[in-house]
Structure formats: C-alpha cells, structure tokens
Design a protein around this motif. Structure first.
Motif, short mmCIF file in Angstrom:
data_model
loop_
_atom_site.label_atom_id
_atom_site.label_comp_id
_atom_site.label_asym_id
_atom_site.label_seq_id
_atom_site.Cartn_x
_atom_site.Cartn_y
_atom_site.Cartn_z
N ILE A 41 0.83 -1.21 0.00
CA ILE A 41 0.00 0.00 0.00
C ILE A 41 0.86 1.26 0.00
N ALA A 42 2.11 1.15 0.43
CA ALA A 42 3.01 2.31 0.47
C ALA A 42 3.22 2.85 -0.94
N PRO A 43 3.44 4.16 -1.07
CA PRO A 43 3.71 4.74 -2.40
C PRO A 43 4.90 4.09 -3.08
N ARG A 44 4.89 4.13 -4.40
CA ARG A 44 5.90 3.40 -5.18
C ARG A 44 7.32 3.79 -4.80
N GLU A 45 7.58 5.10 -4.64
CA GLU A 45 8.95 5.52 -4.36
C GLU A 45 9.43 5.05 -2.98
N ILE A 46 8.47 4.93 -2.04
CA ILE A 46 8.81 4.42 -0.71
C ILE A 46 9.12 2.92 -0.81
N ASN A 82 10.17 -1.34 8.61
CA ASN A 82 8.98 -2.00 8.08
C ASN A 82 7.77 -1.78 8.97
N ALA A 83 7.99 -1.80 10.29
CA ALA A 83 6.89 -1.57 11.23
C ALA A 83 6.34 -0.16 11.08
N ILE A 84 7.21 0.81 10.86
CA ILE A 84 6.76 2.20 10.65
C ILE A 84 5.95 2.29 9.36
N LEU A 85 6.42 1.62 8.30
CA LEU A 85 5.67 1.60 7.04
C LEU A 85 4.28 1.00 7.25
N ARG A 121 -2.84 2.61 10.68
CA ARG A 121 -3.41 3.89 11.11
C ARG A 121 -4.71 4.17 10.39
N ASP A 122 -4.70 4.03 9.05
CA ASP A 122 -5.92 4.28 8.27
C ASP A 122 -7.01 3.26 8.60
N ARG A 123 -6.61 2.00 8.77
CA ARG A 123 -7.60 0.97 9.11
C ARG A 123 -8.23 1.24 10.46
N PHE A 124 -7.43 1.71 11.41
CA PHE A 124 -7.98 2.00 12.74
C PHE A 124 -8.94 3.18 12.68
N GLU A 125 -8.63 4.19 11.88
CA GLU A 125 -9.54 5.33 11.73
C GLU A 125 -10.86 4.88 11.11
#
Length: 199
Positions: free
Chosen positions: A78-83, A176-179, A186-190
């Motif tokens: 789900i992370a952006p491509r450059e990340i 990886n945990a931060i990603l 974070r988004d799922r919890f919201e």
C-alpha cells in the motif's frame, strides 16, 4: 552452504539433509532444491538454485534462494511506489550482506515517508519531530524513527562504522513496522473508529 536462517536471524553454514534435481525440460533451465538444516537451531531451510552453466563449463549453480521458510521481510504494497522502491533496495542490500548500505536505504525510506506526508524540513531530525507534532506518529514510533535516523547518519557519515547483521536486521524490521503503521494500520484504525461511531 552459507544461507540466512530466518529463525536464528543470522547467516549459518547449513548442513545438507537432502536434495531434488529438476533437469532441463526444454522450457527452462535445470533447477535443484536442497533441504538444509541450521546447525544452530536445527530448523529446516529449503533453497532452490538455477543451473547457469553450459556444455563447455558444466553445471554452475547460481546463488541459492530460500523457498522455505518464507522471509519475514516484505514490503507494504500500500506504500507509495517511491517508498517501496527505497525499502526494497534496503532489503536487497541486507540480503547481499551489505548491512551498512541497508541502513542508509532505511534512512532514505524514512526521508521519503516524511516527504509523502507533506513534511519538508531542513533535516530528517526536524522532519521526524514534525511528524510527531502532527500526530502522524506516537511517542514510540518517534523514538524508533529517531534511532533509525541516527543509525543511518552514522552509516552515511562515519567511514569507520560497519553495521552488524543483527543491527541491520533490526533496522529493517523497525522501518517495516513504521511503514505498516503509517500506510496500513493507522488508516484501518480510523476506519474502524468511524464504523463504531456510526452504530
């Protein structure tokens, strides 16, 4: 055979316990599968290799790829491509035992995370602090990010620094945990909270 044991989290000289060869079938090169045993923890490791030799040179087997167990290093899709690209390079460096380079790419991944979230400070330390101030990360993730920043800085600026395998592995896993937190949980919890409040 020198391979990484995901259970021990270290490279070991694994002992062969069995093998299977799939000969050239006209569609692809010959492959061999080798069942190994970690000498430290006795856990099984299955690797595959492709025959890259020819008639003149004979059998030449490429670098073994671990088939089992699956690596616990994965890139959040789900992370952006450059990340993803930066973190994939960090993982590639780690697998190649280029541990210091791996830490540098983890630092670059953190920089990219800040930029993707609209934070463009003069240095990474200020950017991470800003992420905390904006509640993008909590105190624990701030601490993780700051330690990763320091490790990355040492890897970049101090030619005498040589990162160990365990430190490199931890650097990969905390990044990886931060990603995962920022781009998944974070988004799922919201979303979860919104569903709960609507009931």
């Amino acid at each position: 055979m020198i391979v990484e044991c995901f259970h021990c989290r270290q490279y070991v000289d694994a002992q062969e316990a069995g093998s299977y060869w799939r000969n050239y079938n006209g569609l692809g090169p010959a492959r061999r599968y080798t069942l190994l045993r970690c000498p430290t923890c006795q856990e099984p490791i299955l690797v595959s290799q492709t025959n890259i030799g020819n008639i003149a040179d004979g059998d030449i087997w490429d670098t073994p790829v671990i088939v089992f167990p699956e690596s616990d290093i994965r890139v959040n899709p789900i992370a952006p491509r450059e990340i993803r690209t930066a973190f994939e390079e960090a993982c590639t460096c780690y697998r190649a035992q280029a541990y210091t380079a791996s830490a540098i790419m983890c630092r670059k991944t953190l920089e990219g995370i800040c930029i993707v979230h609209g934070i463009n400070e003069r240095n990474l330390q200020s950017a991470i602090k800003k992420m905390k101030e904006q509640s993008l990360i909590d105190d624990r993730l701030y601490e993780w990010s700051d330690v990763l920043r320091i490790v990355g800085n040492e890897a970049v600026h101090d030619v005498g620094v040589v990162l160990s395998q365990p430190d490199a592995k931890d650097t990969i896993e905390f990044t990886n945990a931060i990603l995962d937190y920022l781009f998944s949980y974070r988004d799922r919890f919201e979303q979860f909270k919104r569903r709960r409040s609507s009931k």
